[in-house]
Enzyme design. Structure first.
Site, PDB file in Angstrom:
ATOM      1  N   PRO A 214       0.828  -1.209   0.000  1.00 44.15           N
ATOM      2  CA  PRO A 214       0.000   0.000   0.000  1.00 44.15           C
ATOM      3  C   PRO A 214       0.860   1.255   0.000  1.00 44.15           C
ATOM      4  O   PRO A 214       1.833   1.359   0.741  1.00 44.15           O
ATOM      5  CB  PRO A 214      -0.786  -0.115   1.306  1.00 44.15           C
ATOM      6  CG  PRO A 214       0.075  -0.958   2.198  1.00 44.15           C
ATOM      7  CD  PRO A 214       0.851  -1.881   1.307  1.00 44.15           C
TER       8      PRO A 214
ATOM      9  N   ARG B 131      -0.952  16.336  -9.803  1.00 42.82           N
ATOM     10  CA  ARG B 131      -2.088  15.440 -10.055  1.00 42.82           C
ATOM     11  C   ARG B 131      -3.279  16.107 -10.762  1.00 42.82           C
ATOM     12  O   ARG B 131      -3.867  15.491 -11.640  1.00 42.82           O
ATOM     13  CB  ARG B 131      -2.514  14.746  -8.759  1.00 42.82           C
ATOM     14  CG  ARG B 131      -1.376  13.910  -8.133  1.00 42.82           C
ATOM     15  CD  ARG B 131      -1.849  13.016  -7.006  1.00 42.82           C
ATOM     16  NE  ARG B 131      -2.646  11.909  -7.481  1.00 42.82           N
ATOM     17  CZ  ARG B 131      -3.956  11.846  -7.448  1.00 42.82           C
ATOM     18  NH1 ARG B 131      -4.649  12.840  -6.923  1.00 42.82           N
ATOM     19  NH2 ARG B 131      -4.598  10.811  -7.929  1.00 42.82           N
TER      20      ARG B 131
ATOM     21  N   TYR C 279      -3.934  14.145 -14.095  1.00 42.23           N
ATOM     22  CA  TYR C 279      -5.051  13.179 -14.063  1.00 42.23           C
ATOM     23  C   TYR C 279      -6.405  13.849 -13.868  1.00 42.23           C
ATOM     24  O   TYR C 279      -7.369  13.175 -13.507  1.00 42.23           O
ATOM     25  CB  TYR C 279      -4.895  12.183 -12.902  1.00 42.23           C
ATOM     26  CG  TYR C 279      -3.522  11.642 -12.649  1.00 42.23           C
ATOM     27  CD1 TYR C 279      -2.862  10.882 -13.612  1.00 42.23           C
ATOM     28  CD2 TYR C 279      -2.890  11.840 -11.420  1.00 42.23           C
ATOM     29  CE1 TYR C 279      -1.604  10.358 -13.359  1.00 42.23           C
ATOM     30  CE2 TYR C 279      -1.637  11.316 -11.166  1.00 42.23           C
ATOM     31  CZ  TYR C 279      -1.002  10.583 -12.136  1.00 42.23           C
ATOM     32  OH  TYR C 279       0.235  10.059 -11.887  1.00 42.23           O
TER      33      TYR C 279
ATOM     34  N   CYS D 194       3.702  29.292 -15.349  1.00 31.75           N
ATOM     35  CA  CYS D 194       3.428  29.932 -16.630  1.00 31.75           C
ATOM     36  C   CYS D 194       2.800  28.927 -17.566  1.00 31.75           C
ATOM     37  O   CYS D 194       3.427  28.471 -18.523  1.00 31.75           O
ATOM     38  CB  CYS D 194       4.727  30.448 -17.223  1.00 31.75           C
ATOM     39  SG  CYS D 194       5.561  31.501 -16.061  1.00 31.75           S
TER      40      CYS D 194
END
Ligand code: LLP
Length: 441
Positions: free
Chosen positions: A295, A334, A338, A365
């Site tokens: 995990p 992230r 995604y 930018c």
């Protein structure tokens, strides 16, 4: 029973007497003043609560080895906490091996994964005493055997397979489906086993490894994963008289980023695996193997938050309000990678009831540098401390110096104490590796 990965906020989160958000007994606005922003904050109690849940959940399966997937968040302090909690480490690069060793981690409780481990990395893994290597492909089998031979050693290996299980997660973080860059296709497994038997005498083949994806909410895929792997154990036993004693089921348990996410608890995860292990061991008449789990996100994701200071803002006429903060895609890739969503609050006014729609923009930018689009927050003002929850996994570990922005510091909070676990990068360090060749002078 509910576990911390099913909550959005760290277990110690509350609103204190000043009306500010507090985590680990520390007021987030005080932390912003003391350490500056952006700042990663890790709640030790949440990490340890998750570790305890995993240990509790698997207590009826003594042959369990829990290996924290270091890729989610790797620093020396985390190595120390994982060791104290009795976890091993799943490492995936020379840098992670180095960090673990440098932190004084017990290397006999580590394993090494990856689809393109280099000669140097494999060599280093053996020298550093990494216990098991999960071999991903034919090239690596030959390479590792050569290296092991040069060390005059037998190296324990697992073979990484693609079990052909699709889980409903973002395409980029799916790994167990058939067309994947990771592992041996099941149709290639026998060839690999035969090479080990006939040629690779320095490899000690002890088991199989799979990892079906990340941010998984379903139980069934885990149940099925065990079934697919155990079927292979049985086949290998019958065909080659090899009894494999180890199975690595990978990581993947999801966490709650927003109220729409419904991850399962660690107890349900463990129950599903154990039921499937028991069922398939009986069905295939094999002894229950030693099980590894890896995990990553669920161990540290919920424990971490990122705080930013609100700076400029822009109201597009008849359009959005953009509130810019002092970080962005360099400290949290992230959202742009995604389209990941987060729960956001303002640490200095979490209780204001009147909300307005706002888009939180990073400082880079790049138009795509948006941390949270069209979320409801109290009216933002310059100087507000904006808190993003559940950034503990794959936040710092995927951070960059894009635009030569300094990587933020990280602090560990517990019982009102805060300690730096990663220093903020400095401008000097930023230029440390740069060289101007003489001929440019
Ligand atoms: N084991 C292996 C072999 C893995 O490849 C991974 C993650 C894990 C364990 C840990 O999985 P976890 O429990 O954290 O789901 N950067 C992406 C996640 C990539 C996961 C890569 N492998 C993200 O930010 O969502």
């Amino acid at each position: 029973m509910k576990t911390a990965n099913q909550d959005i906020k760290p277990v110690t989160t509350k609103i204190n007497e000043n009306g500010n958000i507090e985590i680990g007994g520390c007021d987030l606005t005080d932390l912003a003043n003391k350490y500056g922003t952006p700042l990663y904050i890790f709640d030790e109690a949440t990490i340890r609560a998750m570790a305890k849940s995993y240990k509790d959940a698997f207590k009826d399966y003594p042959k369990i080895n829990m290996m924290f997937a270091a890729k989610a968040f790797m620093t020396k302090a985390i190595c120390r906490i994982m060791q104290q909690e009795g976890f091993g480490l799943d490492l995936c690069s020379g840098g992670e091996i180095y960090t673990a060793k440098n932190a004084g981690f017990d290397m006999s409780n580590t394993l090494f994964n990856g689809n393109n481990k280099s000669f140097d990395e494999l060599n280093f893994a053996i020298e550093a005493g990494v216990k098991t290597i999960s071999v991903d492909n034919f090239f690596e089998l030959a390479l590792l055997n050569d290296i092991a031979k040069s060390h005059n050693k037998q190296v324990k290996i697992l073979l990484r397979i693609t079990p052909g299980i699709e889980c409903h997660t973002h395409e980029y973080i799916q790994t167990g489906h058939l067309d994947s860059k990771f592992g041996f296709d099941l149709t290639q497994l026998d060839e690999a086993v035969e090479l080990i038997i006939d040629e690779y005498k320095n490899l000690d083949f002890t088991g199989l490894h799979a990892h079906i994806g990340s941010q998984i909410f379903e139980k069934q895929v885990y149940y099925d994963e065990v079934g697919v792997i155990f079927k292979e154990l049985k086949r290998i036993k019958d065909k080659y008289s090899i009894t494999l004693t180890q199975v690595n089921l990978g990581g993947g348990l999801g966490i709650k980023y927003t109220k729409d996410d419904e991850p399962i608890s660690v107890y349900d995860f463990a129950k599903t695996l154990i039921e499937s292990i028991e069922k398939h061991s009986k069905e295939y008449e094999i002894e229950e193997p030693e099980i590894f789990i890896e995990p990553g996100r669920s161990m540290v994701g919920t424990s971490g938050v990122t705080i930013y200071t609100a700076g400029s803002s822009k109201k597009v006429p008849k359009g959005r309000k953009y509130q810019a903060v002092d970080g962005g895609m360099s400290d949290n890739a992230r959202p742009s990678l995604y389209q990941a969503k987060y729960t956001v609050e303002i640490a200095n006014k979490p209780e204001v009831k009147e909300l307005a729609k706002v888009t939180i923009a990073g400082k880079h930018c790049e138009s795509g540098d948006i941390l949270a689009k069209d979320i409801m927050l109290p009216e933002t003002e310059e100087g507000d401390i904006i808190c993003f929850y559940s950034t503990g996994a794959y936040g710092y570990s995927m951070s960059s110096n894009y635009n030569r922005v300094l990587k933020p510091a990280a602090v560990l909070v517990n019982n009102g104490k805060s300690d730096i676990i990663i220093n903020r990068l400095t401008y000097e360090q930023l230029c440390e590796s740069d060289i101007i060749p003489d001929r440019l002078n």
